[in-house]
Write a protein that holds these residues in place. Structure first.
Motif, short mmCIF file in Angstrom:
data_model
loop_
_atom_site.label_atom_id
_atom_site.label_comp_id
_atom_site.label_asym_id
_atom_site.label_seq_id
_atom_site.Cartn_x
_atom_site.Cartn_y
_atom_site.Cartn_z
N ILE A 194 0.85 -1.20 0.00
CA ILE A 194 0.00 0.00 0.00
C ILE A 194 0.88 1.25 0.00
O ILE A 194 1.90 1.31 0.71
CB ILE A 194 -0.91 0.02 1.24
N ARG A 195 0.48 2.23 -0.79
CA ARG A 195 1.15 3.52 -0.80
C ARG A 195 0.11 4.63 -0.82
O ARG A 195 -0.99 4.45 -1.37
CB ARG A 195 2.09 3.67 -2.00
N VAL A 196 0.46 5.77 -0.24
CA VAL A 196 -0.36 6.97 -0.35
C VAL A 196 0.56 8.09 -0.79
O VAL A 196 1.57 8.37 -0.13
CB VAL A 196 -1.05 7.35 0.98
N ILE A 197 0.25 8.72 -1.94
CA ILE A 197 1.10 9.74 -2.51
C ILE A 197 0.26 10.95 -2.92
O ILE A 197 -0.95 10.84 -3.12
CB ILE A 197 1.89 9.20 -3.73
N ARG A 198 0.92 12.08 -3.05
CA ARG A 198 0.26 13.30 -3.48
C ARG A 198 -0.07 13.21 -4.96
O ARG A 198 0.75 12.78 -5.78
CB ARG A 198 1.17 14.51 -3.23
N ASN A 199 -1.27 13.65 -5.30
CA ASN A 199 -1.76 13.61 -6.68
C ASN A 199 -1.38 14.90 -7.41
O ASN A 199 -2.23 15.65 -7.89
CB ASN A 199 -3.28 13.41 -6.67
N SER A 200 -0.08 15.16 -7.48
CA SER A 200 0.42 16.39 -8.08
C SER A 200 1.72 16.10 -8.80
O SER A 200 2.71 15.69 -8.17
CB SER A 200 0.64 17.46 -7.00
N CYS A 201 1.74 16.29 -10.11
CA CYS A 201 2.93 16.01 -10.91
C CYS A 201 4.08 16.91 -10.47
O CYS A 201 3.89 18.10 -10.18
CB CYS A 201 2.62 16.23 -12.39
N SER A 238 -1.01 0.94 -14.64
CA SER A 238 0.27 0.22 -14.61
C SER A 238 1.40 1.19 -14.29
O SER A 238 2.40 0.83 -13.68
CB SER A 238 0.53 -0.48 -15.94
N LYS A 239 1.24 2.44 -14.74
CA LYS A 239 2.12 3.54 -14.40
C LYS A 239 1.25 4.76 -14.11
O LYS A 239 0.08 4.80 -14.49
CB LYS A 239 3.08 3.89 -15.56
N TRP A 279 4.92 13.18 -18.11
CA TRP A 279 5.88 12.68 -17.12
C TRP A 279 5.29 11.39 -16.54
O TRP A 279 4.10 11.31 -16.23
CB TRP A 279 6.09 13.71 -16.02
N THR A 280 6.14 10.39 -16.38
CA THR A 280 5.67 9.05 -16.04
C THR A 280 6.37 8.54 -14.78
O THR A 280 7.59 8.67 -14.64
CB THR A 280 5.93 8.08 -17.21
N TYR A 281 5.56 7.95 -13.91
CA TYR A 281 6.05 7.49 -12.61
C TYR A 281 5.70 6.03 -12.41
O TYR A 281 4.63 5.55 -12.83
CB TYR A 281 5.41 8.31 -11.48
N GLU A 282 6.60 5.31 -11.72
CA GLU A 282 6.26 3.97 -11.24
C GLU A 282 5.20 4.11 -10.15
O GLU A 282 4.99 5.19 -9.58
CB GLU A 282 7.49 3.27 -10.67
N LEU A 283 4.55 2.99 -9.81
CA LEU A 283 3.56 3.04 -8.74
C LEU A 283 4.19 3.29 -7.39
O LEU A 283 3.50 3.64 -6.43
CB LEU A 283 2.75 1.74 -8.72
#
Length: 417
Positions: free
Chosen positions: A80-87, A103-104, A112-116
């Motif tokens: 489980i992760r919780v991250i900010r929804n801001s590029c 998937s990403k 701009w592309t991020y891993e999970l």
């Protein structure tokens, strides 16, 4: 002569009379609402979701808390992760509100592309010497407590959440909420201040006149009474009920189900209360006839009569029974608007129409939520009336309201108001 109202939040806090409801401005003013969001929803731990909201890798849920947007997700390793929804480029939202399967994490603006995990892996046209390692998505402090997800948006989250964690991991273990599933979700926007939503939940003074469905399984004596108003027969009944509670609590705890009331309220930072309550009538579940809604019990539960483990915080209340759980969280939307989100959980392998009937599962709390919504709207409208002045709480049935608003004032004071 005009009635001069307190101009600052501090003056409003000063004007509160002990044992009474709050001054109107603390429910209705926009500057107070902004302070509430900052203090109670950004600097304190709040319950926002469940591990079982994102059961598979790539599952994501976007949550809005004021101007902040969060992504609750399960990464490729099942964590489980919780991250900010801001590029981390120019701040654009990565995901829209609601549920997604990804998937990403790809920013729709400039890709701009991020891993999970939040790691930035692709930033087109930024040059060969661009350092992607310092542009990962910002993580959020979170804890999974028995499968309930709590977050704190502050860089300095309150440490006394450790008590909540220690108590509830043990109490929730038999229900195995981490492996449950959400059978149904219902959202309603109440037309009232978030504190009125919480105050309404923390008393049952209003229950017998307003919640006929809930009162099939709730026991009114559990929520306080004026001993002087009872007949000798009713007083004997109250004494028998207390003796039953004492005996049932000992029995449950001897069987490995922690049950006694534990409170961390006024005088603390993190606010919670838990206790295992007796269920009235058939004694099994919060359903129209108080019998279990699901034949498939939660987790490792083997009995339907293990009561109702209730847990509340300053933005949530929860009921865990042998067959299902009801998890309710709130998010303030405006000074006079509050999102109330209700989820019904069942065993992950329970099948609708085979193991449980959805109407039986949900009807009591659907009715109760609608009834409470109308009461909160009525209360807020009355408080906004110029005729309103704070009234006294009943020491017999509304003591927890006084406890809550005392804590509320303490916490605002602690943050400089």
């Amino acid at each position: 002569m005009l009635n001069r109202l307190p101009s600052s939040i501090s003056a409003l806090l000063d004007s509160r009379t002990e044992g009474h409801s709050l001054p109107a401005g603390l429910y209705t003013r926009d500057d107070v609402f902004a302070a509430d969001l900052d203090v109670f929803f950004h600097r304190h731990w709040i319950q926002v979701g469940l591990e079982c909201d994102v059961p598979e890798p790539g599952d994501a849920v976007t949550l809005e808390i004021g101007s902040a947007s969060l992504i609750l997700l399960r990464d490729d390793d099942g964590e489980i992760r919780v991250i900010r929804n801001s590029c981390r480029h120019r701040g654009a939202r990565l995901l829209d509100e609601g549920r997604s399967i990804v998937s990403k994490l790809v920013c729709p603006y400039h890709q701009w592309t991020y891993e999970l995990s939040g790691e930035l892996i692709h930033a087109p046209h930024m040059g060969m010497d661009f350092d992607k390692s310092c542009r990962s998505l910002k993580p959020v402090h979170f804890k999974s407590i028995g499968g309930l997800i709590y977050v704190c948006l502050s860089d300095d989250p309150p440490a006394d959440v450790a008590m909540l964690e220690a108590v509830m991991e043990a109490r929730l273990a038999p229900y195995d909420i981490r492996q449950a599933k959400v059978a149904f979700q219902f959202d309603v926007v109440e037309k009232g201040n978030w504190k009125l939503t919480i105050e309404n939940n923390r008393e049952c003074y209003h229950c017998s006149a307003n919640h006929p469905e809930l009162c099939v399984s709730f026991i009114d004596l559990d929520f306080g009474f004026d001993p002087a108003s009872l007949s000798p027969e009713d007083r004997e009944e109250a004494e028998r009920h207390q003796a039953l509670y004492d005996a049932r609590t000992r029995e449950w705890e001897a069987d490995g189900y922690p049950s006694a009331a534990i409170e961390q309220l006024a005088g603390n930072t993190t606010n919670f209360r838990t206790q295992r309550l007796i269920i009235a009538g058939a004694g099994e579940s919060q359903t129209p006839d108080a019998t279990a809604a699901s034949a498939r019990l939660l987790g490792t539960m083997t009995r339907k009569d293990a009561g109702d483990t209730h847990l509340w915080g300053h933005n949530s209340w929860n009921h865990f029974m042998g067959d299902h759980a009801v998890v309710i969280t709130i998010v303030p939307l405006a000074a006079d608007r509050t999102l109330v989100r209700t989820k019904w959980l069942v065993h992950q392998d329970a099948v609708e129409g085979v193991d449980y009937d959805l109407d039986k599962l949900t009807s009591v709390w659907l009715a109760t939520t609608d009834q409470d919504s109308a009461l909160v709207e009525r209360s807020h409208a009355g408080i906004a009336d110029p005729a309103y002045e704070p009234g006294p709480y009943s020491t017999f049935t509304e003591g927890q309201l006084d406890n809550f608003v005392t804590w509320y004032i303490e916490r605002l004071r602690a943050h400089g108001y």
